[in-house]
Design an enzyme around this catalytic site. Structure first.
Site, short mmCIF file in Angstrom:
data_model
loop_
_atom_site.label_atom_id
_atom_site.label_comp_id
_atom_site.label_asym_id
_atom_site.label_seq_id
_atom_site.Cartn_x
_atom_site.Cartn_y
_atom_site.Cartn_z
N ARG A 93 0.86 -1.52 0.06
CA ARG A 93 0.30 0.03 0.06
C ARG A 93 1.31 1.47 0.33
O ARG A 93 -0.02 2.28 0.45
CB ARG A 93 -1.19 -0.28 1.34
N LEU A 94 1.57 1.02 -0.40
CA LEU A 94 3.32 2.34 -0.62
C LEU A 94 3.17 2.49 -1.97
O LEU A 94 3.40 2.87 -2.54
CB LEU A 94 4.65 2.32 0.02
#
Length: 211
Positions: free
Chosen positions: A190-191
């Site tokens: 989720r970066l």
């Protein structure tokens, strides 16, 4: 539906780096759109259009981009529709492309204007006959009693206009003139990569946003 909260995907297909992106958003968008078309994903030209009514309530729908140049992004619709009326009262909107297969999203915001009549005429003339008759047949966004109304309207339009229906006065193009773009590339953990372009004093400023 009890499994809904468990739906997850790890985004690992690509990355978006400042050094590898275009200095201006139009070039970056055209590059991504070409890649989406080359990948043969379903309807790469489909975009969500968000408008706001006089009551402050937003609404969204899917429309198809039909042209893009230095002036902006163009789509066509019924000016009397809900979106047309909302844009007449508040000429600002947002667009979003979601290319799921490429794990990419593009968001665009800006002012909306009508394209000139000649451009709308030219595009209307290029449409299939059934689509041209449909523009006359559908009182878009109005309540109708049944589908039979549309069928009857289409038959009436075919009788009145034949094989060469002209463009209805209530139908034509809109252009969104962007002042803000965002390019989102899904990344692992989720970066995600988010690059924002905003127009300031005629110059596009590129900035990275936290996911």
């Amino acid at each position: 539906m009890d499994k809904l909260a468990d739906l997850r995907k790890s985004y690992e297909r690509d990355e978006l780096d400042e050094n590898a992106s275009a200095s201006e958003p139009l070039a970056q968008f055209q590059h991504w759109l070409r890649q989406a078309m080359d990948a043969k994903i379903p309807e790469p030209n489909a975009m969500t259009l968000a408008t706001v009514g006089p009551d402050g309530r937003p609404s969204t729908r899917i429309v198809l981009i039909k042209d893009i140049d230095a002036q902006g992004l163009v789509w066509y619709t019924n000016y009397d529709s809900r979106k047309g009326q909302q844009l007449a009262g508040n000429p600002f909107a947002a667009l979003q492309f979601h290319w799921v297969e490429l794990e990419r999203v593009v968001r665009i915001e800006g002012r909306v204007e009508k394209v000139d009549a000649a451009q709308s005429d030219a595009y209307f003339a290029s449409r299939p006959l059934d689509s041209r008759l449909g523009a006359w047949a559908s009182p878009q966004s109005q309540v109708i009693s049944s589908r039979a109304v549309l069928v009857a309207n289409a038959a009436k339009a075919a009788l009145e206009h034949g094989l060469s229906p002209g463009r209805p006065p209530h139908w034509g193009g809109f252009r969104l003139v962007p002042d803000r773009w965002e390019f989102w590339q899904g990344r692992k953990s989720r970066l995600h990569d988010r690059l924002s372009y905003r127009l300031e004093d005629g110059v596009w400023l590129r900035e990275r946003l936290a996911p």
